[in-house]
Write a protein that holds these residues in place. Sequence first.
Motif, PDB file in Angstrom:
ATOM      1  N   UNK A  14       1.229  -1.279  -0.384  1.00 27.64           N
ATOM      2  CA  UNK A  14       0.057   0.197  -0.140  1.00 27.64           C
ATOM      3  C   UNK A  14       0.804   0.800  -0.151  1.00 27.64           C
ATOM      4  N   UNK A  15       0.914   1.957  -1.123  1.00 25.30           N
ATOM      5  CA  UNK A  15       1.649   2.962  -1.490  1.00 25.30           C
ATOM      6  C   UNK A  15       1.057   4.633  -1.551  1.00 25.30           C
ATOM      7  N   UNK A  16       1.395   5.103   0.089  1.00 27.40           N
ATOM      8  CA  UNK A  16       0.582   6.256   1.034  1.00 27.40           C
ATOM      9  C   UNK A  16       0.888   7.603  -0.129  1.00 27.40           C
ATOM     10  N   UNK A  17       0.434   8.286  -1.193  1.00 26.46           N
ATOM     11  CA  UNK A  17       1.433   9.552  -1.419  1.00 26.46           C
ATOM     12  C   UNK A  17       1.851   8.678  -2.777  1.00 26.46           C
ATOM     13  N   UNK A  18       1.136   8.003  -3.979  1.00 25.37           N
ATOM     14  CA  UNK A  18       2.316   7.660  -4.621  1.00 25.37           C
ATOM     15  C   UNK A  18       2.595   8.401  -5.682  1.00 25.37           C
ATOM     16  N   UNK A  19       2.043   9.272  -5.898  1.00 24.61           N
ATOM     17  CA  UNK A  19       2.110  10.365  -7.431  1.00 24.61           C
ATOM     18  C   UNK A  19       1.754  10.031  -8.475  1.00 24.61           C
ATOM     19  N   UNK A  20       2.246   9.493  -9.400  1.00 25.88           N
ATOM     20  CA  UNK A  20       2.893   8.318 -10.885  1.00 25.88           C
ATOM     21  C   UNK A  20       3.264   7.783 -10.664  1.00 25.88           C
TER      22      UNK A  20
END
Length: 124
Positions: free
Chosen positions: A29-35
Motif C-alpha cells: 500500500x503506497x500512500x502518496x504514490x504520485x505517478x
Amino acid sequence: MCDIDGDFLGFTEIYSRLAEIVPKGRIIVDLGCAYAPQAVYFTEHKKYIGVDISDCPKVNTNNSEYHKMTIKEFVEKELPKIKDENLFAICSYVPPWHDDNEKLVRENFRYCFVYYPDSRDNST
C-alpha cells in the motif's frame, strides 16, 4: 508534459530495496504514490495499491490498483474493506498538507516503512 526527471526518480532506490526485502505474499500500500513509477518494483508482490490525491497519470502494472483520495480517507473508507492482513504500507516523502500522515500510517498498519528526509541531514 510530465515533471518526472532524473532528480525526481532518485527516490526510487528506496522502493527497489523495499521490493527486495518485503515478502512477495504481501500487498503493498503506497500512500502518496504520485505517478507511481515505483509500482514496477512490486509486480511480483500480491498486489500494489497506490493512494494519491492527484489526477496525474499512474504507471499501471499487472497487479496495480489506485485510489484518488487522501491517506486519511483511504484509512477510513478503503482499509476496512481489505480483509488480507498481509499489508505493507509505504509512506515516503509525502507532504503533510492534509493530515499527520506519519501518525496515520504507524497507527493503522502493522508493517510499514515511513521515511521523511530531514533538511538537517546534508549527506544526500
